[in-house]
Design a protein around this motif. Structure first.
Motif, PDB file in Angstrom:
ATOM      1  N   THR A  98       0.598  -1.076  -0.368  1.00 58.69           N
ATOM      2  CA  THR A  98       0.075  -0.179  -0.069  1.00 58.69           C
ATOM      3  C   THR A  98       0.692   1.200  -0.177  1.00 58.69           C
ATOM      4  O   THR A  98       0.540   2.514  -1.013  1.00 58.69           O
ATOM      5  CB  THR A  98      -0.504  -0.276   1.381  1.00 58.69           C
ATOM      6  OG1 THR A  98      -1.692  -0.858   1.165  1.00 58.69           O
ATOM      7  CG2 THR A  98      -2.046   0.873   1.625  1.00 58.69           C
ATOM      8  N   ASP A 137      -5.663  -0.248  -4.799  1.00 57.41           N
ATOM      9  CA  ASP A 137      -5.778  -1.806  -3.852  1.00 57.41           C
ATOM     10  C   ASP A 137      -6.237  -2.164  -3.465  1.00 57.41           C
ATOM     11  O   ASP A 137      -7.736  -1.978  -3.608  1.00 57.41           O
ATOM     12  CB  ASP A 137      -5.289  -1.102  -2.353  1.00 57.41           C
ATOM     13  CG  ASP A 137      -4.251  -1.353  -1.200  1.00 57.41           C
ATOM     14  OD1 ASP A 137      -3.605  -2.260  -1.692  1.00 57.41           O
ATOM     15  OD2 ASP A 137      -4.395  -0.480  -0.766  1.00 57.41           O
ATOM     16  N   GLU A 138      -5.878  -4.049  -2.848  1.00 48.50           N
ATOM     17  CA  GLU A 138      -6.618  -4.799  -1.906  1.00 48.50           C
ATOM     18  C   GLU A 138      -7.377  -5.323  -3.559  1.00 48.50           C
ATOM     19  O   GLU A 138      -8.966  -5.744  -3.031  1.00 48.50           O
ATOM     20  CB  GLU A 138      -7.644  -4.277  -1.199  1.00 48.50           C
ATOM     21  CG  GLU A 138      -6.213  -4.357   0.210  1.00 48.50           C
ATOM     22  CD  GLU A 138      -5.722  -4.758   1.117  1.00 48.50           C
ATOM     23  OE1 GLU A 138      -5.951  -6.048   0.324  1.00 48.50           O
ATOM     24  OE2 GLU A 138      -5.457  -4.507   1.682  1.00 48.50           O
TER      25      GLU A 138
HETATM   26 MG   LIG Z   1      -2.041  -2.818   2.182  1.00 50.22          MG
END
Ligand SMILES: [Mg+2]
Ligand SMILES: Nc1ncnc2c1ncn2[C@@H]1O[C@H](COP(=O)(O)OP(=O)(O)O)[C@@H](O)[C@H]1O
Length: 397
Positions: A56, A175-176
């Motif tokens: 991240t 992200d993710e």
């Molecule tokens: Mg992360």
């Protein structure tokens, strides 16, 4: 030492005082974005790795660098349970509005906003969580089929045309990404394929757990050729050393060599653990230089802090069956482990455990590095499971 000046920064997504060991990857991503800007083929990249390795913060750093060089970016995080179109729509709207303020891109950006209106109003039937303001009326036939795969393609194409007219790149940071549902993932991959074929400056930089690669391949078999999948792992010893030494130096604090060696050993170079140990070592050490004894005294509290935050947030989201499965894995060590060995741990049948295993994969707790193998997605989770579920009671269920 002075807590106010403690430079270390443990926490999900918390920028570190020194982003160590990622220069090469940052440079290759910068090159990809710059190639896209001048109309050369540029591969999108998915950063894959375990929890806490620093995906991240790397994503955010690359994004900040890109923004600073005039690239337009959007950033979303795919949480469980929200649809991709719902996350994308408001962000793409903002990007298009920004582009519409540039004279060279104005008309195409407005057409993009019309596409967005068609996209959102038609898809709202399927993805009820879409909420986005309309700035222009939809244009009949533009991104309004009501089919995600088709409409996302058309929408990203319009965004790409506007970005091209503005002489910039639209970079999507997601992200993710492993949480995106398969059909939506397929639509995203198709749309990226389309912009690539048309040589439009749209680049996707994603981050996710190791299962992301397989999930993308399942969604569209060509995904593994279309994108790069750089693996983000623990920091090498020199990088781990830099992550600790540099912030200390900036505070005028020294660290003895065997203290450093100890830090690298206990953290195994995992970014999150380096920040956590760095933090408590600073808190524990009475003065510069930091000694090995300081690190050792900090360890107990560092482990306790990790248990309460990093590990705990994941554990609390598990059902009793899932906890038991992970505890059985932990019994076998860090892994990966064969399904049969896990089942044998508490006398269960492999088939009866299959649903538990797949719900753990969906939750992002484990992944399958090879067929029939199961591994933790959180480093050192085996030791945590043994601390939180000590003894033998877990075998009884
Ligand atoms: Mg992360
Ligand atoms: N390259 C790095 N050098 C030093 N610390 C880092 C680095 N990357 C991440 N960290 C630290 O590690 C922790 C976890 O980072 P994060 O990006 O949330 O990991 P992930 O997204 O992979 O779970 C944060 O405290 C962050 O400051």
């Amino acid at each position: 030492m002075d807590s106010i000046r403690n430079p270390f920064a443990p926490g999900a997504g918390t920028p570190p005082p020194e982003l160590a060991g990622r220069d090469e990857l940052r440079e290759s991503l910068r090159i990809a974005l710059e190639r896209a800007r001048i109309g050369r083929p540029a591969k999108s990249a998915m950063l894959v790795g375990l929890r806490g390795v620093g995906k991240t913060v790397l994503l955010d750093k690359v994004r900040a660098d890109a923004e600073a060089s005039g690239i337009h970016t959007v950033r979303i995080e795919a949480p469980e349970g929200r649809s991709l179109p719902a996350l994308l729509a408001p962000q793409l709207r903002q990007a298009l509005l920004r582009l519409s303020h540039l004279q060279s891109a104005k008309d195409l950006a407005i057409r993009g906003l019309r596409a967005l209106a068609g996209f959102a109003s038609k898809l709202k039937v399927t993805y009820e969580d879409i909420e986005v303001g309309f700035d222009y009326e939809a244009e009949p036939g533009l991104a309004d089929n009501g089919d995600l795969e088709h409409d996302l393609q058309a929408l990203l194409e319009q965004v790409g045309l506007a970005a091209k007219a503005a002489g910039t790149v639209l970079a999507l940071f997601i992200d993710e990404l492993q949480y995106v549902e398969e059909g939506q993932m397929a639509a995203l991959i198709t749309a990226m394929h389309r912009t690539e074929q048309r040589q439009l400056p749209v680049v996707l930089i994603g981050a996710g757990l190791p299962q992301l690669r397989g999930r993308m391949g399942n969604a569209k078999s060509y995904a593994e050729r279309l994108f790069n999948f750089p693996e983000i792992g623990p920091l090498s010893s020199p990088a781990a050393e830099q992550a600790i030494r540099k912030p200390l130096q900036e505070e005028g604090v020294a660290i003895e060599d065997d203290a450093m060696a100890q830090l690298i050993e206990v953290t195994e170079g995992y970014a999150y653990f380096l920040q956590q140990w760095g933090y408590y070592t600073w808190e524990t050490a009475p003065a510069s230089p930091i000694t090995r004894a300081d690190v050792e005294r900090a360890s107990q509290i560092a482990v306790a802090a990790l248990d309460e935050s990093f590990f705990r947030v994941r554990f609390d989201r598990l059902t009793p069956k899932e906890k038991r499965y992970l505890r059985a894995m932990a019994e076998l060590g860090p892994g990966p482990h064969r399904s049969g060995d896990i089942a044998a741990c508490y006398d269960a049948r492999v088939t009866s455990l299959a649903p538990t295993r797949s719900s753990l994969i969906t939750k992002g707790m484990v992944w399958s590095p090879n067929h029939g193998d199961t591994a933790f997605t959180v480093p050192m989770f085996d030791r945590f499971m043994k601390r939180i579920m000590p003894g033998e009671d877990w075998r009884l269920g």
